[in-house]
Design a protein around this motif. Structure first.
Motif, PDB file in Angstrom:
ATOM      1  N   ILE A  11       0.838  -1.204   0.000  1.00 20.46           N
ATOM      2  CA  ILE A  11       0.000   0.000   0.000  1.00 20.46           C
ATOM      3  C   ILE A  11       0.870   1.250   0.000  1.00 20.46           C
ATOM      4  O   ILE A  11       0.612   2.219  -0.726  1.00 20.46           O
ATOM      5  N   VAL A  12       1.926   1.252   0.814  1.00 19.89           N
ATOM      6  CA  VAL A  12       2.830   2.406   0.859  1.00 19.89           C
ATOM      7  C   VAL A  12       3.528   2.590  -0.482  1.00 19.89           C
ATOM      8  O   VAL A  12       3.681   3.726  -0.968  1.00 19.89           O
ATOM      9  N   ASP A  13       3.952   1.516  -1.110  1.00 18.61           N
ATOM     10  CA  ASP A  13       4.603   1.604  -2.414  1.00 18.61           C
ATOM     11  C   ASP A  13       3.660   2.219  -3.442  1.00 18.61           C
ATOM     12  O   ASP A  13       4.074   3.050  -4.274  1.00 18.61           O
ATOM     13  N   ASP A  14       2.380   1.846  -3.404  1.00 19.98           N
ATOM     14  CA  ASP A  14       1.403   2.418  -4.331  1.00 19.98           C
ATOM     15  C   ASP A  14       1.228   3.912  -4.085  1.00 19.98           C
ATOM     16  O   ASP A  14       1.131   4.706  -5.031  1.00 19.98           O
ATOM     17  N   ILE A  15       1.165   4.294  -2.810  1.00 18.42           N
ATOM     18  CA  ILE A  15       0.997   5.710  -2.475  1.00 18.42           C
ATOM     19  C   ILE A  15       2.200   6.514  -2.940  1.00 18.42           C
ATOM     20  O   ILE A  15       2.069   7.601  -3.517  1.00 18.42           O
ATOM     21  N   GLU A  16       3.381   5.972  -2.721  1.00 16.36           N
ATOM     22  CA  GLU A  16       4.590   6.694  -3.097  1.00 16.36           C
ATOM     23  C   GLU A  16       4.660   6.892  -4.609  1.00 16.36           C
ATOM     24  O   GLU A  16       5.020   7.968  -5.096  1.00 16.36           O
ATOM     25  N   SER A  17       4.285   5.884  -5.351  1.00 20.91           N
ATOM     26  CA  SER A  17       4.333   5.996  -6.813  1.00 20.91           C
ATOM     27  C   SER A  17       3.269   6.940  -7.350  1.00 20.91           C
ATOM     28  O   SER A  17       3.446   7.539  -8.412  1.00 20.91           O
ATOM     29  N   SER A  18       2.175   7.106  -6.576  1.00 22.62           N
ATOM     30  CA  SER A  18       1.097   7.998  -7.026  1.00 22.62           C
ATOM     31  C   SER A  18       1.422   9.471  -6.823  1.00 22.62           C
ATOM     32  O   SER A  18       0.802  10.340  -7.434  1.00 22.62           O
ATOM     33  N   GLY A  19       2.363   9.758  -5.941  1.00 26.93           N
ATOM     34  CA  GLY A  19       2.733  11.149  -5.688  1.00 26.93           C
ATOM     35  C   GLY A  19       1.851  11.864  -4.695  1.00 26.93           C
ATOM     36  O   GLY A  19       2.022  13.062  -4.459  1.00 26.93           O
ATOM     37  N   ARG A  20       0.909  11.162  -4.068  1.00 26.97           N
ATOM     38  CA  ARG A  20       0.041  11.814  -3.077  1.00 26.97           C
ATOM     39  C   ARG A  20       0.851  12.227  -1.857  1.00 26.97           C
ATOM     40  O   ARG A  20       1.720  11.476  -1.408  1.00 26.97           O
ATOM     41  N   PRO A  21       0.548  13.400  -1.267  1.00 29.71           N
ATOM     42  CA  PRO A  21       1.252  13.798  -0.042  1.00 29.71           C
ATOM     43  C   PRO A  21       0.740  13.025   1.168  1.00 29.71           C
ATOM     44  O   PRO A  21      -0.461  13.048   1.473  1.00 29.71           O
ATOM     45  N   VAL A  22       1.628  12.299   1.824  1.00 32.78           N
ATOM     46  CA  VAL A  22       1.277  11.527   3.016  1.00 32.78           C
ATOM     47  C   VAL A  22       2.348  11.767   4.063  1.00 32.78           C
ATOM     48  O   VAL A  22       3.550  11.652   3.781  1.00 32.78           O
ATOM     49  N   TYR A  23       1.914  12.090   5.261  1.00 34.92           N
ATOM     50  CA  TYR A  23       2.850  12.398   6.350  1.00 34.92           C
ATOM     51  C   TYR A  23       3.827  11.256   6.558  1.00 34.92           C
ATOM     52  O   TYR A  23       3.444  10.094   6.668  1.00 34.92           O
ATOM     53  N   GLY A  24       5.100  11.610   6.610  1.00 34.44           N
ATOM     54  CA  GLY A  24       6.126  10.626   6.903  1.00 34.44           C
ATOM     55  C   GLY A  24       6.562   9.803   5.708  1.00 34.44           C
ATOM     56  O   GLY A  24       7.568   9.109   5.772  1.00 34.44           O
ATOM     57  N   VAL A  25       5.783   9.853   4.624  1.00 32.23           N
ATOM     58  CA  VAL A  25       6.153   9.149   3.400  1.00 32.23           C
ATOM     59  C   VAL A  25       6.730  10.143   2.400  1.00 32.23           C
ATOM     60  O   VAL A  25       7.841   9.975   1.885  1.00 32.23           O
ATOM     61  N   SER A  26       5.974  11.207   2.149  1.00 27.78           N
ATOM     62  CA  SER A  26       6.421  12.213   1.178  1.00 27.78           C
ATOM     63  C   SER A  26       6.544  13.597   1.805  1.00 27.78           C
ATOM     64  O   SER A  26       6.696  14.583   1.097  1.00 27.78           O
ATOM     65  N   THR A  27       6.465  13.673   3.147  1.00 23.04           N
ATOM     66  CA  THR A  27       6.617  14.945   3.848  1.00 23.04           C
ATOM     67  C   THR A  27       7.644  14.808   4.969  1.00 23.04           C
ATOM     68  O   THR A  27       8.046  13.703   5.331  1.00 23.04           O
ATOM     69  N   GLY A  28       8.009  15.968   5.541  1.00 18.64           N
ATOM     70  CA  GLY A  28       8.861  15.962   6.725  1.00 18.64           C
ATOM     71  C   GLY A  28       8.069  15.565   7.955  1.00 18.64           C
ATOM     72  O   GLY A  28       6.903  15.124   7.862  1.00 18.64           O
ATOM     73  N   PHE A  29       8.675  15.769   9.125  1.00 24.38           N
ATOM     74  CA  PHE A  29       8.099  15.266  10.368  1.00 24.38           C
ATOM     75  C   PHE A  29       7.836  16.401  11.354  1.00 24.38           C
ATOM     76  O   PHE A  29       8.503  17.440  11.332  1.00 24.38           O
TER      77      PHE A  29
END
Length: 511
Positions: free
Chosen positions: A41-59
Motif C-alpha cells: 500500500i505504501v509503495d502504491d501511495i509513493e508511486s502515485s505522488g500523493r502527499p502523506v505524512y512521513g512518506v512524502s513529507t517531513g516530520f
C-alpha cells in the motif's frame, strides 16, 4: 524457548521471556504476509505522488514540507540520526530487549507499511544478543519513545553504539560485523515506523508489573514476621472481617497474613493474655488495607498493559482499505497514568513496612523486645541505623511518587504541544520498586531478629523458613555486625524466589 511474533500481538510472558530469559524470537509466516501487504500500500501511495505524512513529507513541525521522491530514503536515514539524541547512562539490557521486541510486535501488526526485513533486523539483534546503547534521557512519551527507539534503530544502519559484554560501549558496526549481520537501507516510511510508539514505556511497565506482583506478596510475608515478633494479633485478618469490605486485593493480602501467622508458639503464648492490646497499631492491623489496595492498583495497571499489547501505536497507520491516516495512538498517557498510580501504591507499601520496623526497634512499643533488637544495647546499636536507611528510602519514594504524567513541556515548534512524560513515569516506577525491595529487606531482617529474640518460643512455619534463610548471613542476635553486606543479602532474599518457595511449601500458595 522461542517466541513467535504473530500479527495479533504477543503476551506479557513473551516480553519477559525475551527481556529476562534471552528467549529467541521468530516471525510467523502470517506476520511476514501482513507486513508485505501493508508495504504494498505504501509503495502504491509513493508511486502515485500523493502527499502523506512521513512518506512524502517531513516530520513534526516540518509536516508541510514536501520531500522529493529521490530524497525520501535519505529522509528516513536522517530522521534516525537526528532523533538518536539521548544523553546519560545506558538503560538496562532487559529494558532495551523488551523495547526492541515490542517494536517488532508493533511492526508485525501490519499497520506500519514497512518491509518484513525491517522487523527481521530487530529480531536478528535480539537473537545475536546485540543490545543497543540507549541513553536514559531523551523521551517525553510524546510521539512515543522517539529518542530511545532511534538509538535502537540506528544500530540497524550500522551506526551508533551497543552494550559490550563487559557493559562498555562499542560501535554498532563492529557488533554487526562480529555477528555476520549487514546494515539495512531504509525505504520510505520505515525510519518513522521504527521510532513512533510506546514500546519503551510499555516494556518498563511490563517488567515493573512482574516485580511488583512478587514484592507485594513478599510484603505480606515481612508484615507477618513483624506482627508475629511484636506479639500482634491475627484476628484482624479473619476472612469475615474483609468480606464486609469487598476489595479483592485486601481480602487476598489478609488471607496471606492470616495463613502466615498460624501454628506459632509465639502467637499462642499471648492469645488469651488479658494484658494483650485489644487493638494493634495501624501499621500492623491495617497492613492488608494498604497492601491490598496496592494489589488492586496492580490489577488495573496489568489491564492497561494488556490493552497496549494488542494496540497499534504507530503514526501514520496503514489501513487495510488502502488509506494512510494520522493518529495520536503514540501518546503515552495511558501508560504514564498507570505507572504513576502504581508508583504511589508501591511507595505506600514500603512506607507502612518502615513504620513496622520502627515499632520493632522501639523498646516502648515492641512489647518487651530489647532496644533496637540488640541484646546488649548501649555498646551495640543493633538495627538502629538500618531504620535510618529505611526512613531515607521512604522519603525518596515519596518524592518519586509525585506523578510525572501531570508535567508537560511543548516541543517541535508547538506541534507536539502536550506530552505524556510516560517514559519518566515508568522509569521512576522501577526505581520505586527497587527501593521497595530494600525496605522489605530491612523489615525481613528486623522481623527475623525479633523472632530470634522470642526464643525459646518457636515461630510459625513461615517464620522458621525466614530465620533459616537469613541466619546464615546475619547470624543470631549479638554484637554488632558490618550491616551493609547483610542488608545486600537480605535484598537478594526478598527479590529472589527461594524463600517464598520455602514458605509456600509449608503454608500453601500465597496470593
Amino acid at each position: 524457548m522461542i517466541v513467535t511474533v504473530q500479527p495479533t500481538g504477543i503476551s506479557a510472558a513473551d516480553v519477559l521471556a525475551v527481556a529476562r530469559g534471552d528467549a529467541r524470537v521468530e516471525l510467523s509466516p502470517a506476520t511476514v504476509e501482513a507486513m508485505a501487504a501493508s508495504r504494498a500500500i505504501v509503495d502504491d501511495i509513493e508511486s502515485s505522488g500523493r502527499p502523506v505524512y512521513g512518506v512524502s513529507t517531513g516530520f513534526g513541525a516540518l509536516a508541510n514540507t514536501s520531500i522529493a521522491p529521490q530524497r525520501r530514503a535519505e529522509l528516513q536515514h536522517a530522521l534516525i540520526r537526528s532523533h538518536a539524541a539521548g544523553i546519560g547512562a545506558p538503560m538496562p539490557r532487559e529494558v532495551v530487549r523488551a523495547m526492541m521486541l515490542l517494536r517488532v510486535r508493533s511492526l508485525a501488526m501490519g499497520r506500519s507499511g514497512v518491509r518484513p526485513v525491517l522487523a527481521q533486523g530487530l529480531v536478528d539483534l535480539l537473537n545475536h544478543e546485540i543490545t543497543p546503547w540507549v541513553p536514559e534521557h531523551g523521551s517525553l512519551g510524546a510521539s512515543g519513545d522517539l529518542a530511545p527507539l532511534a538509538h535502537c534503530a540506528i544500530v540497524l544502519l550500522g551506526e551508533g553504539w551497543v552494550l559490550g559484554k563487559d557493559g562498555a560501549r562499542m560501535s554498532a558496526a563492529e557488533a554487526l560485523h562480529g555477528a555476520g549481520l549487514r546494515p539495512l537501507d531504509l525505504a520510505a516510511k520505515e525510519g518513522l515506523a521504527l521510532i513512533n510508539g510506546t514500546d519503551g514505556m510499555l516494556g518498563m511497565l511490563l517488567l515493573a508489573i512482574e516485580d511488583a506482583a512478587h514484592l507485594f506478596a513478599m510484603a505480606d510475608v515481612t508484615a507477618a514476621l513483624a506482627i508475629e515478633a511484636m506479639l500482634g494479633s491475627e484476628r484482624p485478618f479473619l476472612p469475615e472481617l474483609h468480606s464486609i469490605r469487598p476489595h479483592p486485593g485486601q481480602a487476598a493480602s489478609a488471607a496471606n497474613i492470616h495463613r502466615l501467622l498460624q501454628d506459632s508458639a509465639i502467637m499462642d503464648s499471648h492469645r488469651d493474655d488479658l494484658a494483650h492490646a485489644v487493638q494493634d497499631a495501624y501499621s500492623m492491623r491495617c497492613a492488608p488495607q494498604v497492601a491490598g489496595a496496592a494489589r488492586d492498583t496492580l490489577e488495573f495497571v496489568s489491564l492497561v498493559s494488556s490493552r497496549e499489547l494488542v494496540s497499534v501505536v504507530d503514526n501514520p497507520v496503514v489501513l487495510t482499505d488502502g488509506r494512510v491516516e494520522s493518529t495520536g495512538n503514540f501518546h503515552g498517557a495511558p501508560l504514564g497514568f498507570a505507572a504513576d498510580y502504581l508508583a504511589i501504591a508501591a511507595a505506600e507499601v514500603g512506607a507502612i513496612a518502615e513504620r513496622r520496623v520502627d515499632r520493632l526497634l522501639d523498646v516502648t512499643r515492641s512489647r518487651n523486645l530489647p532496644p533496637f533488637l540488640s541484646p546488649d544495647a548501649g555498646v551495640n546499636s543493633g538495627l538502629m541505623i538500618a531504620q535510618y536507611t529505611a526512613a531515607g528510602i521512604v522519603a525518596e519514594n515519596r518524592r518519586l511518587a509525585s506523578p510525572a504524567s501531570v508535567d508537560s513541556l511543548p516541543t517541535s515548534g508547538m506541534q507536539e504541544d502536550h506530552v505524556s512524560m510516560g517514559w519518566a513515569a515508568t522509569k521512576k516506577l522501577r526505581t520505586v520498586l527497587d527501593n521497595l525491595t530494600s525496605l522489605l529487606a530491612v523489615e525481613l531482617l528486623a522481623g527475623v531478629r525479633g523472632l530470634q529474640l522470642r526464643s525459646p518460643l518457636a515461630p510459625s512455619p513461615a517464620g522458621r523458613a525466614a530465620v533459616a534463610a537469613v541466619e546464615p548471613f546475619a547470624g543470631t542476635p549479638g554484637p554488632d555486625l558490618f550491616l551493609a553486606p547483610v542488608l545486600e543479602q537480605a535484598r537478594a532474599v526478598v527479590a529472589g524466589r527461594a524463600l517464598r518457595g520455602e514458605i509456600e511449601a509449608a503454608v500453601g500458595p500465597l496470593s
